[in-house]
Write an enzyme that holds these catalytic residues in place. Structure first.
Site, PDB file in Angstrom:
ATOM      1  CB  SER A 126      39.467 -18.470  43.534  1.00  0.00           C
ATOM      2  OG  SER A 126      38.734 -17.274  43.333  1.00  0.00           O
ATOM      3  CE  LYS A 143      43.792 -19.358  42.555  1.00  0.00           C
ATOM      4  NZ  LYS A 143      44.906 -19.762  43.440  1.00  0.00           N
ATOM      5  CE1 TYR A 164      43.571 -16.298  40.578  1.00  0.00           C
ATOM      6  CE2 TYR A 164      41.198 -16.043  40.830  1.00  0.00           C
ATOM      7  CZ  TYR A 164      42.456 -16.166  41.384  1.00  0.00           C
ATOM      8  OH  TYR A 164      42.603 -16.149  42.751  1.00  0.00           O
TER       9      TYR A 164
END
Length: 242
Positions: free
Chosen positions: A138, A155, A151
């Site tokens: 991401s 990633k 998050y």
């Protein structure tokens, strides 16, 4: 040439569009969790899939990953492609509100599941033709991801894992990743306000947010290109450049 490809998180967004994009003449094994996947399977069938198999599994647990692989072994003795697409933000947070339980859940879904499935799929991939793994990272791993720091970190870990696995599994199996920018999917319907999506589009050099098709075509390229491994391709409209 017909290929057999496992796609995780295939019920919606990037996973669903990737399934349709890769369907032609191929056998697809489509993982989902709670969201019904019938419409995705129907679309893949219309796109010319040779066969479609759907498997429900909770990839936030080792048991769920192993359950998925038991189903895969029941379908095929080889894999030509693995797309580790399953992932989610789960909830927005600040650094000051981090919780151990949330860290575990986000890493389990976005990182540990892909690592475990990579391990479990290697024997089948070694029997495949031009076997390839594509991980989804991401843009959150690139710019620090305020309000999504866990998050982003999860990633980032996948970005590093991609390079490590690429070196270890070469030359037999290629391993690459795609780092999507802001993509218009149900992911952002849940986590990002419409005015924020408009603001991001205005800041993007190309002037718009991406679509799942933009990511699906990058995944297809990495599955097919035999001289690319250990690479993370950024697909973000110029929002992040190197």
């Amino acid at each position: 040439m017909s290929r057999t490809i496992l796609i995780t998180g295939a019920s919606t967004g990037i996973g669903a569009v990737t399934a349709a994009h890769l369907a032609s003449s191929n056998t697809l094994i489509l993982h989902h969790n709670s969201t019904p996947i019938t419409a995705v399977a129907d679309e893949a069938e219309r796109a010319g899939a040779a066969a479609i198999h759907t498997v429900k599994a909770d990839l936030m647990t080792e048991k769920g990953c192993r359950h998925l692989m038991e189903a895969v072994h029941g379908v095929t003795e080889k894999l030509d492609g693995l797309v580790n697409n399953a992932g989610a933000l789960l909830e927005r947070h600040s650094v000051g509100t981090l919780r151990w339980e949330l860290m575990e859940r986000i890493f389990a879904l976005n990182t540990f599941s892909a690592m475990m499935l990579t391990k479990l799929c290697v024997p089948l991939l070694r029997k495949g033709t031009n076997p390839s793994i594509v991980n989804l990272t991401s843009i959150a791993a690139r710019h620090g991801a305020p309000t999504a720091t866990i998050y982003g970190a999860a990633k980032s870990a996948m970005d590093s894992f991609t390079r490590g696995a690429a070196r270890e599994l070469a030359p037999a199996i290629r391993v690459n990743a795609v780092a999507p920018g802001v993509i218009v999917t149900p992911f952002h319907d849940k986590y990002t306000a419409p005015e924020q999506m408009q603001s991001i589009a205005a800041q993007t050099p190309l002037g718009f947010n991406g679509s799942s098709e933009h990511i699906a075509t990058a995944i297809s390229f990495l599955l097919e290109n035999t001289f690319t491994t250990g690479e993370t391709i950024d697909v973000n409209g110029g929002l992040f450049m190197r």
